[in-house]
Write a protein that holds these residues in place. Structure first.
Motif, mmCIF file in Angstrom:
data_model
loop_
_atom_site.group_PDB
_atom_site.id
_atom_site.type_symbol
_atom_site.label_atom_id
_atom_site.label_comp_id
_atom_site.label_asym_id
_atom_site.label_seq_id
_atom_site.Cartn_x
_atom_site.Cartn_y
_atom_site.Cartn_z
ATOM 1 N N LEU A 66 0.833 -1.202 0.000
ATOM 2 C CA LEU A 66 0.000 0.000 0.000
ATOM 3 C C LEU A 66 0.866 1.249 0.000
ATOM 4 C CD1 LEU A 66 -2.633 -0.991 2.711
ATOM 5 C CD2 LEU A 66 -2.937 -1.033 0.221
ATOM 6 N N ASP A 67 0.311 2.329 -0.477
ATOM 7 C CA ASP A 67 0.943 3.634 -0.371
ATOM 8 C C ASP A 67 1.206 3.929 1.108
ATOM 9 O OD1 ASP A 67 -0.003 6.709 0.180
ATOM 10 O OD2 ASP A 67 1.311 6.527 -1.567
ATOM 11 N N ASP A 68 2.327 4.542 1.406
ATOM 12 C CA ASP A 68 2.710 4.813 2.796
ATOM 13 C C ASP A 68 1.642 5.589 3.558
ATOM 14 O OD1 ASP A 68 5.034 3.484 2.356
ATOM 15 O OD2 ASP A 68 6.335 5.225 2.543
ATOM 16 N N ASN A 69 1.098 6.620 2.946
ATOM 17 C CA ASN A 69 0.084 7.422 3.629
ATOM 18 C C ASN A 69 -1.160 6.600 3.919
ATOM 19 O OD1 ASN A 69 1.408 9.987 3.859
ATOM 20 N ND2 ASN A 69 1.205 10.168 1.646
ATOM 21 N N HIS A 70 -1.546 5.759 2.973
ATOM 22 C CA HIS A 70 -2.711 4.903 3.171
ATOM 23 C C HIS A 70 -2.460 3.915 4.311
ATOM 24 C CE1 HIS A 70 -6.371 2.891 1.447
ATOM 25 N NE2 HIS A 70 -5.898 1.948 2.228
ATOM 26 N N LEU A 71 -1.279 3.293 4.318
ATOM 27 C CA LEU A 71 -0.944 2.344 5.376
ATOM 28 C C LEU A 71 -0.937 3.022 6.740
ATOM 29 C CD1 LEU A 71 -0.120 -0.408 6.393
ATOM 30 C CD2 LEU A 71 2.233 0.075 5.666
ATOM 31 N N ASP A 83 -2.542 5.702 7.603
ATOM 32 C CA ASP A 83 -3.930 6.036 7.941
ATOM 33 C C ASP A 83 -4.679 4.821 8.470
ATOM 34 O OD1 ASP A 83 -3.612 8.691 7.283
ATOM 35 O OD2 ASP A 83 -4.549 8.518 5.303
ATOM 36 N N LEU A 84 -4.432 3.653 7.901
ATOM 37 C CA LEU A 84 -5.059 2.428 8.412
ATOM 38 C C LEU A 84 -4.584 2.112 9.825
ATOM 39 C CD1 LEU A 84 -4.877 0.072 5.301
ATOM 40 C CD2 LEU A 84 -6.953 0.889 6.426
ATOM 41 N N GLU A 125 -6.009 4.380 12.350
ATOM 42 C CA GLU A 125 -7.471 4.312 12.329
ATOM 43 C C GLU A 125 -8.117 5.605 11.835
ATOM 44 O OE1 GLU A 125 -8.514 2.986 16.264
ATOM 45 O OE2 GLU A 125 -8.022 0.917 15.738
ATOM 46 N N ARG A 126 -7.451 6.273 10.917
ATOM 47 C CA ARG A 126 -8.028 7.465 10.288
ATOM 48 C C ARG A 126 -8.995 7.083 9.181
ATOM 49 N NH1 ARG A 126 -2.189 9.899 9.487
ATOM 50 N NH2 ARG A 126 -1.673 10.302 11.655
ATOM 51 N N ILE A 127 -8.805 5.876 8.640
ATOM 52 C CA ILE A 127 -9.704 5.339 7.629
ATOM 53 C C ILE A 127 -10.047 3.906 8.029
ATOM 54 C CG2 ILE A 127 -8.881 6.813 5.740
ATOM 55 C CD1 ILE A 127 -7.186 4.471 4.751
ATOM 56 N N THR A 133 -11.076 -1.915 4.805
ATOM 57 C CA THR A 133 -12.086 -2.434 3.877
ATOM 58 C C THR A 133 -11.877 -3.916 3.590
ATOM 59 O OG1 THR A 133 -10.768 -1.696 2.002
ATOM 60 C CG2 THR A 133 -12.484 -0.206 2.784
#
Length: 77
Positions: free
Chosen positions: A47-52, A54-55, A58-60, A63
């Motif tokens: 995953l993209d670093d920012n996405h990881l 955020d997961l 717990e910002r996103i 899924t």
């Protein structure tokens, strides 16, 4: 296989917070992962670093619930 995953997790793109989390995770959990968990960790690393991050923070929402157990381990370090 563990060396390859360790290398991928250390060759991040510059988010210090994520680097620290991954370093602690590797020290605490990497060698104890079973084959399924190792594959899930590799999926998370893709995953993209920012996405990881955020997961993990717990910002996103998660899924793909298959990744939740390893993500929980990342959150706990």
């Amino acid at each position: 296989e563990f060396r390859r995953v360790l290398f991928r997790s250390h060759c991040r793109r510059g988010l210090l917070e994520l680097d620290l989390i991954l370093e602690r995770f590797n020290q605490k959990h990497l060698l104890g992962l079973d084959a399924v968990q190792l594959e899930q960790f590799k999926e998370l690393l893709a995953l993209d670093d920012n996405h990881l991050l955020d997961l993990i923070m717990e910002r996103i929402p998660v899924t793909d619930q298959r990744l939740a157990p390893v993500l929980g381990m990342l959150k706990a370090v």
